[in-house]
Design a protein around this motif. Structure first.
Motif, mmCIF file in Angstrom:
data_model
loop_
_atom_site.group_PDB
_atom_site.id
_atom_site.type_symbol
_atom_site.label_atom_id
_atom_site.label_comp_id
_atom_site.label_asym_id
_atom_site.label_seq_id
_atom_site.Cartn_x
_atom_site.Cartn_y
_atom_site.Cartn_z
ATOM 1 N N LEU A 6 0.733 -1.086 0.010
ATOM 2 C CA LEU A 6 0.139 -0.186 -0.017
ATOM 3 C C LEU A 6 0.920 1.254 -0.014
ATOM 4 O O LEU A 6 0.570 2.232 -0.560
ATOM 5 N N GLY A 7 1.902 1.408 0.705
ATOM 6 C CA GLY A 7 2.852 2.458 0.801
ATOM 7 C C GLY A 7 3.416 2.445 -0.248
ATOM 8 O O GLY A 7 3.742 3.606 -1.020
ATOM 9 N N SER A 8 3.651 1.665 -0.958
ATOM 10 C CA SER A 8 4.443 1.640 -2.385
ATOM 11 C C SER A 8 3.655 2.392 -3.458
ATOM 12 O O SER A 8 4.048 3.192 -4.126
ATOM 13 N N VAL A 9 2.509 1.752 -3.345
ATOM 14 C CA VAL A 9 1.514 2.177 -4.317
ATOM 15 C C VAL A 9 1.291 3.960 -4.260
ATOM 16 O O VAL A 9 1.160 4.631 -5.176
ATOM 17 N N VAL A 10 1.108 4.223 -3.043
ATOM 18 C CA VAL A 10 0.799 5.483 -2.722
ATOM 19 C C VAL A 10 2.161 6.494 -3.055
ATOM 20 O O VAL A 10 1.999 7.370 -3.640
ATOM 21 N N ALA A 11 3.340 5.952 -2.764
ATOM 22 C CA ALA A 11 4.655 6.747 -2.958
ATOM 23 C C ALA A 11 4.658 6.950 -4.584
ATOM 24 O O ALA A 11 4.944 7.934 -5.144
ATOM 25 N N LEU A 12 4.513 5.975 -5.336
ATOM 26 C CA LEU A 12 4.634 5.803 -6.781
ATOM 27 C C LEU A 12 3.653 6.854 -7.226
ATOM 28 O O LEU A 12 3.774 7.287 -8.452
ATOM 29 N N ALA A 13 2.333 6.678 -6.730
ATOM 30 C CA ALA A 13 1.410 7.734 -7.322
ATOM 31 C C ALA A 13 1.751 9.311 -6.993
ATOM 32 O O ALA A 13 1.682 9.936 -8.026
ATOM 33 N N ALA A 16 4.453 9.989 -9.716
ATOM 34 C CA ALA A 16 3.861 10.318 -11.143
ATOM 35 C C ALA A 16 3.225 11.619 -10.905
ATOM 36 O O ALA A 16 3.616 12.374 -12.026
ATOM 37 N N ALA A 17 2.618 11.949 -10.034
ATOM 38 C CA ALA A 17 2.306 13.253 -10.147
ATOM 39 C C ALA A 17 3.114 14.546 -10.126
ATOM 40 O O ALA A 17 2.868 15.252 -10.937
ATOM 41 N N ALA A 18 4.245 14.265 -9.436
ATOM 42 C CA ALA A 18 5.431 15.254 -9.310
ATOM 43 C C ALA A 18 6.051 15.324 -10.739
ATOM 44 O O ALA A 18 6.206 16.567 -10.915
ATOM 45 N N VAL A 19 6.348 14.206 -11.443
ATOM 46 C CA VAL A 19 6.795 14.348 -12.651
ATOM 47 C C VAL A 19 6.137 14.977 -13.687
ATOM 48 O O VAL A 19 6.331 15.587 -14.779
ATOM 49 N N LEU A 20 4.855 14.632 -13.690
ATOM 50 C CA LEU A 20 3.757 15.287 -14.550
ATOM 51 C C LEU A 20 3.571 16.825 -14.205
ATOM 52 O O LEU A 20 3.153 17.323 -15.229
ATOM 53 N N LEU A 65 14.297 8.689 -6.714
ATOM 54 C CA LEU A 65 14.403 8.419 -5.334
ATOM 55 C C LEU A 65 13.285 7.711 -4.939
ATOM 56 O O LEU A 65 13.619 6.749 -4.013
ATOM 57 N N THR A 66 12.072 8.106 -5.242
ATOM 58 C CA THR A 66 10.941 7.314 -4.749
ATOM 59 C C THR A 66 11.097 5.680 -5.174
ATOM 60 O O THR A 66 10.809 4.909 -4.386
#
Length: 205
Positions: A6-13, A16-20, A65-66
């Motif tokens: 769960l933590g990995s999914v939230v962090a990866l989301a 993705a938002a930061a790069v976009l 890093l994420t």
């Protein structure tokens, strides 16, 4: 295990938002990738910027890093990525406010726009993901002996151990109890032909 997923999914989301976010408008119709990284330290200017020297660069580093933190199950690395994203976004807001005199969100679409919200939300999601993750657990302590037998503990033994001695111990210790005095020299054995000596032979008639 579930917390890590769960933590990995939230962090990866959040990554993705930061790069976009640099490809969305940040202020008055100006996208984030049009702001130079040096403007964050020297002041906002109207000079256009290339993508790899713009705000996209620090946000890309945070996203990398994420991903590394998720792969290594490191909460610290993921949290560092979130702090980096929030730090650069807040620094841009400070510089933009100094250049424009104020920061506002106007109904006509001017002022702060969705790119800033994506960057801030991405940083917050990274921090939340690092808190949700359980991280890497320490390894369990294995057997202390080479053969796989753990060290003997007298406190947890189901039977008394006062007289126990490991077979590898040398020299062996003597058990407590009455000792038997033995002669240092062996006693002579009787002659099978003459039998034991008769003491009367030496006394005379």
């Amino acid at each position: 295990m579930i917390r890590n997923i769960l933590g990995s999914v939230v962090a990866l989301a959040g990554a993705a938002a930061a790069v976009l976010s640099p490809f969305r408008d940040w202020y008055d119709g100006r996208p984030g990738h049009d702001y130079r990284v040096r403007d964050l330290f020297e002041g906002i200017t109207a000079t256009s910027s290339g993508v790899m020297v713009s705000l996209f660069l620090p946000l890309l580093v945070a996203a990398v890093l994420t991903v590394a933190g998720v792969a290594l199950r490191s909460r610290l690395v993921v949290a560092l990525a979130g702090v980096l994203t929030l730090g650069f976004t807040v620094l841009w807001m400070v510089r933009q406010g100094q250049a424009a005199g104020s920061l506002a969100v106007d109904p006509d679409g001017s002022g702060l726009q969705w790119g800033v919200a994506l960057a801030l939300g991405g940083g917050l999601l990274m921090l939340i993901g690092s808190l949700v993750m359980s991280g890497r657990r320490g390894r369990r302590r294995g057997p202390d002996r080479v053969g796989g037998t753990p060290d003997y503990d007298a406190r947890t033994a189901p039977y008394p151990t006062s007289g126990y001695q490991h077979p590898d111990t040398w020299p062996p210790t003597q058990e407590p109890g009455p000792s038997v005095q033995t002669s240092p020299l062996p006693e002579p054995e009787p002659d099978p032909y003459t039998g034991p000596e008769d003491p009367r032979r030496h006394d005379g008639p």
